[in-house]
Design a protein around this motif. Structure first.
Motif, mmCIF file in Angstrom:
data_model
loop_
_atom_site.group_PDB
_atom_site.id
_atom_site.type_symbol
_atom_site.label_atom_id
_atom_site.label_comp_id
_atom_site.label_asym_id
_atom_site.label_seq_id
_atom_site.Cartn_x
_atom_site.Cartn_y
_atom_site.Cartn_z
ATOM 1 N N VAL A 263 0.844 -1.198 0.000
ATOM 2 C CA VAL A 263 0.000 0.000 0.000
ATOM 3 C C VAL A 263 0.881 1.251 0.000
ATOM 4 C CG1 VAL A 263 -1.723 1.337 1.280
ATOM 5 C CG2 VAL A 263 -1.891 -1.160 1.186
ATOM 6 N N THR A 264 0.649 2.128 -0.971
ATOM 7 C CA THR A 264 1.376 3.400 -1.035
ATOM 8 C C THR A 264 0.470 4.599 -0.777
ATOM 9 O OG1 THR A 264 1.087 3.480 -3.443
ATOM 10 C CG2 THR A 264 3.115 2.489 -2.609
ATOM 11 N N THR A 265 -0.854 4.416 -0.893
ATOM 12 C CA THR A 265 -1.831 5.451 -0.552
ATOM 13 C C THR A 265 -2.956 4.816 0.239
ATOM 14 O OG1 THR A 265 -1.407 6.869 -2.474
ATOM 15 C CG2 THR A 265 -3.560 7.076 -1.428
ATOM 16 N N SER A 266 -3.344 5.458 1.333
ATOM 17 C CA SER A 266 -4.463 4.974 2.138
ATOM 18 C C SER A 266 -5.494 6.078 2.312
ATOM 19 C CB SER A 266 -3.979 4.511 3.514
ATOM 20 O OG SER A 266 -5.073 4.093 4.322
ATOM 21 N N ILE A 267 -6.759 5.719 2.113
ATOM 22 C CA ILE A 267 -7.870 6.646 2.350
ATOM 23 C C ILE A 267 -8.499 6.280 3.685
ATOM 24 C CG2 ILE A 267 -10.025 7.587 1.473
ATOM 25 C CD1 ILE A 267 -7.712 8.079 -0.398
ATOM 26 N N ILE A 268 -8.354 7.166 4.664
ATOM 27 C CA ILE A 268 -8.921 6.912 5.984
ATOM 28 C C ILE A 268 -10.412 7.229 5.950
ATOM 29 C CG2 ILE A 268 -8.861 7.507 8.424
ATOM 30 C CD1 ILE A 268 -5.984 8.388 8.059
ATOM 31 N N ALA A 269 -11.231 6.246 6.267
ATOM 32 C CA ALA A 269 -12.680 6.409 6.180
ATOM 33 C C ALA A 269 -13.241 7.039 7.455
ATOM 34 C CB ALA A 269 -13.342 5.063 5.900
ATOM 35 N N GLY A 270 -12.818 8.266 7.705
ATOM 36 C CA GLY A 270 -13.325 9.009 8.842
ATOM 37 C C GLY A 270 -12.244 9.330 9.851
#
Length: 577
Positions: A263-270
């Motif tokens: 994983v090089t980009t993570s979208i934090i869901a909140g």
């Protein structure tokens, strides 16, 4: 005369440097200070799966200043080498764009096994029955100081031998002195012991909060300890904030979990205000090696940190920025809190018409969406059940009618039970779903036999129907709900195989290439980053994952077994196996 002499000397120096540059460019051998066009790094002799629109396969990549400057054959890229160029021989291994985690709960996922006792069932954890759960919590109690809380997460009643939720009485066997709070694997339910309920002031007279349920014994009226949705907050708000030491340990564990899986980009869901502050601090300390986009947590209509600061979607840097505002409109199918248009296959109680419930009314949801849409935000709304998705689409449609905007890319998170007519509406509105397709493995058998029944279960996460309609989507793991592993999500999208080895909805399987797009190029597009990430093309970030085997040619059933060899961000190795 002096001025003329200096001019001639400068002309001579310029001519010499220019001549050397011409020779050096053709041979690719000049020192860095005389070779400004040479690449910093060349990756060659590999299988470069570019994930561009043509799905081109190359052999080599050249990188300068953290960005890709060329992609092509070994011979073509070798011309961009200089004496200072770092040369990486891929040895025929596969290099892909770094994996794009489209929806998870980084870095709180690192709390599993650190701050919180791991209560997952196999293959994720060791808990097979309620006795196992009690023993695991007792072990934690042995090292817990007086007055401290005992926390756990990940139990799944459908995988416990007893087939039921733990209760306050079960947790009281661990302790009646220590407050105990354990979270369901879905994140939408929890169980508290008597001490925790007492601290929260929850009794048989306590009414249900809006959007939640305090489960009570039908005979005595006493709370069972099980708390659904917003009712969890009645207890969780009393749990002390973790220490800085615990927070840092959890953060480091989460980082390792993510980068070790490519994983090089993570979208934090909140992410709340404190979460954003922590991320900024860790980034400044050099502890955040991957890129992060944080959705604002607008649960229950709360005003997000971004809104308070006047920052809309996209504000921030290449390493840390603000994403959509995350709302939630229902709960979990396997927790019986997902909101359906038709009753559950096997209801949780005596009500055969039970359909779950929404987090709020359609009217309240629409009001909030209009407010955010008008202000220019991208909006991402959690919706598992099809009735919840009906409300979400209504809200998006109404907002667009009142305040038309082009290319909003509003999102539906999970979209688990989306119907075909709802896919048609998503296409019409330009709405993009992020599917939690790994449900087919982790809960496919339960959805088929208990929650949805065979017909509806076969349509969960309708990826193929989305592709048929030209709908771009991402797939995700929702970690810490399931472990971070993008290749597992790809495997589930391709195979749709359950824990028992049965295929859940074969007509919705997609190809490995289509699944890879959902964790690379299409996931980047979904977040307005298609010009920066998601494919190996000139001008994009040098964010890569190197794999031992090729997911496009390997036996599809073995995709999740492929090893990540290296994870690279900005041309820097952040993980090496």
């Amino acid at each position: 005369m002096k001025r003329n002499f200096l001019s001639k000397r400068n002309l001579f120096i310029f001519s010499l440097v220019f001549a050397l540059a011409l020779v050096g460019f053709s041979s690719g051998t000049l020192p860095g200070h005389l070779d400004p066009l040479a690449s910093d790094t060349v990756y060659f002799n590999g299988k470069v799966i570019t994930m561009d629109k043509d799905a081109a396969i190359a052999e080599a990549v050249a990188v300068k200043d953290g960005k890709i400057i060329a992609v092509g054959s070994n011979k073509e890229i070798s011309k961009l080498k200089g004496r200072q160029t770092k040369v990486v021989d891929l040895k025929n291994k596969v290099i892909l764009p770094g994996f794009y985690d489209a929806h998870s709960h980084f870095p709180s996922s690192g709390m599993d096994g650190t701050v919180q006792v791991n209560l997952n069932s196999p293959p994720v954890g060791p808990i097979k029955n309620i006795d196992d759960l009690i023993i695991a919590l007792k072990d934690r109690a042995m090292e817990t100081h007086e007055g401290e809380w005992i926390l756990g997460r990940g139990y799944d009643q459908t995988l416990l031998v007893e087939g039921r939720h733990p209760t306050r009485e079960d947790l009281d066997k661990v302790s009646t002195e220590y407050p105990i709070y354990i979270g369901h694997t879905s994140g939408h339910l929890a169980v508290a012991n008597s001490a925790a309920l007492k601290l929260a002031g929850i009794t048989k007279e306590t009414p249900n909060p809006p959007g939640g349920v305090i489960v009570k014994d039908p005979k005595t009226g006493e709370p069972t300890g099980v708390l659904e949705e917003s009712a969890k907050g009645l207890v969780s708000k009393h749990i002390p904030v973790v220490t800085e030491e615990e927070n840092l340990a959890s953060f480091k564990k989460a980082v390792q979990d993510y980068i070790s899986k490519g994983v090089t980009t993570s979208i934090i869901a909140g992410a709340n205000k404190q979460g954003l502050i922590d991320l900024q601090r860790y980034q400044k300390q050099g502890l955040l090696p991957l890129r992060v986009t944080a959705m604002g947590a607008g649960f229950g209509g709360a005003i997000t940190s971004g809104e308070l600061g006047g920052f809309v979607t996209g504000f921030g840097s290449d390493m840390l920025k603000i994403g959509p505002v995350k709302l939630s409109h229902d709960g979990s199918i396997q927790g019986y809190t997902g909101y359906l248009s038709k009753p559950y296959h096997v209801p949780p109680g005596d009500d055969t018409n039970y359909r779950g419930y929404p987090a709020t009314s359609r009217e309240e949801l629409t009001k909030r969406v209009i407010e955010l849409h008008k202000a220019g935000y991208q909006v991402a709304i959690h919706g598992n059940g099809d009735a919840a998705i009906d409300d979400i689409l209504y809200a998006f449609r109404t907002a667009q009618e009142k305040y038309p905007r082009k290319d909003t890319r509003h999102r539906i998170e999970h979209a688990q039970m989306a119907r075909l007519d709802q896919l048609d509406e998503m296409k019409k509105l330009g709405v993009t779903p992020s599917y939690f397709v790994s449900h087919t493995f982790f809960w496919g058998d339960q959805h088929r036999d208990i929650f949805m029944g065979p017909e509806r279960a076969s349509m969960m996460s309708p990826l193929k129907s989305s592709i048929d309609r030209g709908i771009k989507f991402s797939i995700h793991l929702d970690s810490h709900i399931t472990p971070m592993d993008p290749l597992q999500a790809v495997w589930s999208a391709v195979n749709r195989t359950s824990r028992s080895g049965k295929v859940i909805g074969p007509a919705q399987r997609i190809t490995p290439l289509e699944a890879l797009r959902a964790v690379t190029s299409d996931a980047a597009w979904q977040n307005f980053e298609e010009n920066e990430k998601g494919s190996i093309e000139k001008g994009k970030f040098a964010d890569f994952v190197i794999l031992e085997e090729n997911p496009l040619t390997i036996d599809p059933i073995k995709i999740k077994e492929i090893k990540v060899l290296k994870t690279i961000v900005n041309d820097k190795v952040i993980y090496e196996n």
